[in-house]
Design a protein around this motif. Structure first.
Motif, PDB file in Angstrom:
ATOM      1  N   ILE A   1      -2.266   0.111   4.271  1.00  0.00           N
ATOM      2  CA  ILE A   1      -2.193   1.539   3.798  1.00  0.00           C
ATOM      3  C   ILE A   1      -1.307   2.024   4.493  1.00  0.00           C
TER       4      ILE A   1
ATOM      5  N   LYS B   1       0.983   4.769   7.004  1.00  0.00           N
ATOM      6  CA  LYS B   1       0.552   5.750   8.059  1.00  0.00           C
ATOM      7  C   LYS B   1       1.726   6.565   8.334  1.00  0.00           C
TER       8      LYS B   1
ATOM      9  N   ASN C   1      -4.571   6.015  -6.062  1.00  0.00           N
ATOM     10  CA  ASN C   1      -3.567   5.611  -4.797  1.00  0.00           C
ATOM     11  C   ASN C   1      -2.096   5.338  -5.318  1.00  0.00           C
TER      12      ASN C   1
ATOM     13  N   GLN D   1      -4.365   7.390  -0.869  1.00  0.00           N
ATOM     14  CA  GLN D   1      -3.586   6.430  -0.203  1.00  0.00           C
ATOM     15  C   GLN D   1      -2.205   6.136  -0.580  1.00  0.00           C
TER      16      GLN D   1
ATOM     17  N   ASN E   1      -3.372  -2.357   9.531  1.00  0.00           N
ATOM     18  CA  ASN E   1      -3.854  -1.432   8.431  1.00  0.00           C
ATOM     19  C   ASN E   1      -4.140  -1.861   7.141  1.00  0.00           C
TER      20      ASN E   1
END
Length: 324
Positions: free
Chosen positions: A64, A66, A131, A50, A106
């Motif tokens: 996170i 998008k 990440n 992510q 999120n």
């Protein structure tokens, strides 16, 4: 503090709650009975892959991303043929910088780390190492780093930094917060994605910064020439890291806002101002490649200290130098 304290202080307490019924070995969850290789695959799927925005919202929080395009995808698009001399075929939308749609529901949730000491130890390296941590300004980066313990900083392998150049002869907040101790503690950092946003108040400042950053700086020691080439990004200290991969994108979509006064009080058109002051696509790509090259070059600390000592003895003050 919400998420950062969860990162660094989520280690399950060793104190037992007397009100809890003790469990036997046979009651261990089946997840932890799986082979370590399978568990790692599960942790990678759940915790990794992510882009995580670190934001300041009543304390440091992580969200996170998008967005559909990765930093590398956006970089590769800048290598395509442009629409014309001044505009990329795939111009970066302001949303790419603000990521407004990424916030809200999120938020990254790491509560599961509190369920087991074993899960905590197995997932922490994946959370930091698999990440991309994204920082929209230098102060958030600084607060995040000083909150983490050194062993957690060393786990981070990939970062994205947003650099805003807003004034001529101002090296920006990154030059202040990227301290040598913090930079040197990022021993695991191998990949860096840099987005440079030219957000200047007047059109002539675009030209002045371009003239400075596009110089060859011949005749200077290597470290000093590299320092000048990326001076306004404030990223000079990152040369100390053994980076394997760097991408850089330069965006000046807000140039039109710097022209408001001239458009209002003069007879100049936007096209005329673009021809006189705006960076061409080639200029932006040249700066991006220069940043990549400088940050990927091997750092020689011994040579740097030697040249620095010679400079102090000579008393040279003819260059504006960042505080390395």
């Amino acid at each position: 503090m919400e998420i950062v304290l969860q990162f660094s202080d989520t280690k399950p307490s060793s104190k037992r709650n007397p009100n809890l019924i003790s469990t036997t070995r046979n009651s261990v969850t089946s997840l932890l009975r799986l082979p370590r290789e399978l568990r790692d695959c599960i942790w990678e799927y759940v915790c990794g892959g992510q882009l995580i925005h670190v934001k300041n919202s009543y304390g440091l929080c992580c969200y996170i991303c998008k967005a559909t395009d990765s930093p590398r995808t956006m970089y590769l698009r800048t290598l395509e043929e442009p629409n014309n001399e001044y505009y990329e075929k795939h111009a970066l939308n302001p949303e790419i910088k603000s990521h407004v749609s990424c916030y809200g529901r999120n938020k990254l949730n790491l509560e599961f780390q509190r369920t087991s000491r074993q899960i905590y130890h197995e997932t922490t390296p994946i959370i930091y190492g698999m990440n991309i941590f994204s920082f929209s300004n230098a102060m958030i980066w600084f607060r995040f780093m000083i909150t983490l313990k050194p062993q957690f900083r060393a786990l981070i392998k990939c970062m994205q930094l947003d650099i805003t150049i807003s004034k001529f002869r101002d090296c920006g907040e990154w030059s202040e917060t990227l301290t040598i101790p913090l930079v040197c503690s990022l021993t695991g950092l191998k990949t860096l994605h840099v987005f440079i946003w030219l957000k200047l108040g007047r059109p002539d400042e675009f030209r002045k910064i371009k003239e400075h950053m596009m110089k060859d700086w011949e005749g200077l020691p290597e470290y000093e020439a590299n320092e000048q080439k990326i001076l306004y990004t404030g990223l000079g200290r990152l040369q100390r890291l053994p980076l394997d991969d760097v991408t850089c994108v330069v965006c000046d979509d807000e140039f039109v806002y710097a022209c408001d006064d001239l458009l209002l009080y003069s007879d100049n058109t936007l096209e005329q101002l673009e021809q006189e002051y705006k960076w061409t696509v080639a200029d932006k790509r040249r700066l991006a490649e220069r940043v990549r090259t400088v940050l990927l070059e091997p750092w020689d600390e011994v040579e740097y200290q030697k040249e620095l000592e010679q400079k102090k003895k000579s008393g040279r003050k003819d260059l504006m130098i960042t505080r390395f």
